[in-house]
Motif scaffolding. Structure first.
Motif, PDB file in Angstrom:
ATOM      1  N   MET A   1       0.876  -1.227  -0.001  1.00 37.39           N
ATOM      2  CA  MET A   1       0.033   0.052  -0.135  1.00 37.39           C
ATOM      3  C   MET A   1       0.894   1.384   0.107  1.00 37.39           C
ATOM      4  O   MET A   1       1.463   1.436   0.984  1.00 37.39           O
ATOM      5  N   PRO A   2       0.836   1.993  -1.004  1.00 34.67           N
ATOM      6  CA  PRO A   2       1.789   3.442  -1.249  1.00 34.67           C
ATOM      7  C   PRO A   2       1.231   4.262  -0.099  1.00 34.67           C
ATOM      8  O   PRO A   2       0.038   4.553  -0.154  1.00 34.67           O
ATOM      9  N   PHE A   3       1.932   5.074   0.306  1.00 32.78           N
ATOM     10  CA  PHE A   3       1.661   5.887   1.290  1.00 32.78           C
ATOM     11  C   PHE A   3       2.472   7.307   1.205  1.00 32.78           C
ATOM     12  O   PHE A   3       3.751   7.220   1.196  1.00 32.78           O
ATOM     13  N   ALA A   4       1.889   8.350   0.910  1.00 34.75           N
ATOM     14  CA  ALA A   4       2.687   9.666   0.588  1.00 34.75           C
ATOM     15  C   ALA A   4       2.222  10.536   1.598  1.00 34.75           C
ATOM     16  O   ALA A   4       1.011  10.902   2.110  1.00 34.75           O
ATOM     17  N   GLN A   5       3.344  11.207   2.116  1.00 35.27           N
ATOM     18  CA  GLN A   5       3.433  12.388   3.057  1.00 35.27           C
ATOM     19  C   GLN A   5       3.776  13.814   2.406  1.00 35.27           C
ATOM     20  O   GLN A   5       4.800  13.813   2.117  1.00 35.27           O
ATOM     21  N   ILE A   6       2.725  14.648   2.458  1.00 34.57           N
ATOM     22  CA  ILE A   6       3.006  15.893   1.791  1.00 34.57           C
ATOM     23  C   ILE A   6       2.914  16.958   2.829  1.00 34.57           C
ATOM     24  O   ILE A   6       1.913  17.165   3.706  1.00 34.57           O
ATOM     25  N   TYR A   7       3.985  17.884   3.108  1.00 31.75           N
ATOM     26  CA  TYR A   7       4.207  18.957   3.876  1.00 31.75           C
ATOM     27  C   TYR A   7       3.819  20.134   3.190  1.00 31.75           C
ATOM     28  O   TYR A   7       4.537  20.483   2.177  1.00 31.75           O
ATOM     29  N   LEU A   8       2.730  20.953   3.562  1.00 33.26           N
ATOM     30  CA  LEU A   8       2.500  22.234   2.988  1.00 33.26           C
ATOM     31  C   LEU A   8       2.460  23.459   4.236  1.00 33.26           C
ATOM     32  O   LEU A   8       1.912  22.909   5.219  1.00 33.26           O
ATOM     33  N   LEU A   9       2.693  24.693   3.740  1.00 33.22           N
ATOM     34  CA  LEU A   9       2.372  25.569   4.695  1.00 33.22           C
ATOM     35  C   LEU A   9       0.949  25.897   4.865  1.00 33.22           C
ATOM     36  O   LEU A   9       0.186  25.906   3.669  1.00 33.22           O
ATOM     37  N   LEU A  32       3.755   2.821 -10.101  1.00 33.60           N
ATOM     38  CA  LEU A  32       3.812   1.670  -9.450  1.00 33.60           C
ATOM     39  C   LEU A  32       2.869   0.561  -9.708  1.00 33.60           C
ATOM     40  O   LEU A  32       2.985  -0.680  -9.447  1.00 33.60           O
ATOM     41  N   GLY A  33       1.833   1.067 -10.434  1.00 33.73           N
ATOM     42  CA  GLY A  33       0.856  -0.205 -10.904  1.00 33.73           C
ATOM     43  C   GLY A  33       0.089  -0.401  -9.577  1.00 33.73           C
ATOM     44  O   GLY A  33      -0.722  -1.386  -9.616  1.00 33.73           O
ATOM     45  N   ALA A  34      -0.072   0.430  -8.586  1.00 32.10           N
ATOM     46  CA  ALA A  34      -0.774   0.069  -7.440  1.00 32.10           C
ATOM     47  C   ALA A  34      -2.247   0.502  -7.595  1.00 32.10           C
ATOM     48  O   ALA A  34      -2.690   1.340  -8.490  1.00 32.10           O
ATOM     49  N   PRO A  35      -3.202  -0.413  -7.115  1.00 32.61           N
ATOM     50  CA  PRO A  35      -4.502  -0.051  -7.216  1.00 32.61           C
ATOM     51  C   PRO A  35      -5.184   1.284  -6.508  1.00 32.61           C
ATOM     52  O   PRO A  35      -4.430   1.455  -5.638  1.00 32.61           O
TER      53      PRO A  35
END
Length: 63
Positions: A1-9, A32-35
């Motif tokens: 399971m891909p997990f992305a963390q994005i930091y924004l002001l 990645l071909g991830a669902p």
């Protein structure tokens, strides 16, 4: 399971955050071909006084 963390002001609109989530999800699915239903995106909304740039807070820099 891909997990992305994005930091924004802080200060982005709900629509902008929605667009980030949609586009990051699409990029991970493509790369990645991830669902799509397995992709998770977490946006960290950072207060400007908690973000340092060159020894000053982003708030003090007027960002």
């Amino acid at each position: 399971m891909p997990f992305a963390q994005i930091y924004l002001l802080e200060g982005r609109t709900e629509e902008q955050k929605r667009a980030v989530i949609e586009k990051v999800t699409a990029a991970l699915v493509e790369a990645l071909g991830a669902p799509q239903q397995n992709v998770r995106v977490w946006i960290h909304d950072m207060p400007k006084e908690n973000w340092g740039i060159g020894g000053q807070t982003a708030k003090d820099l007027g960002r």
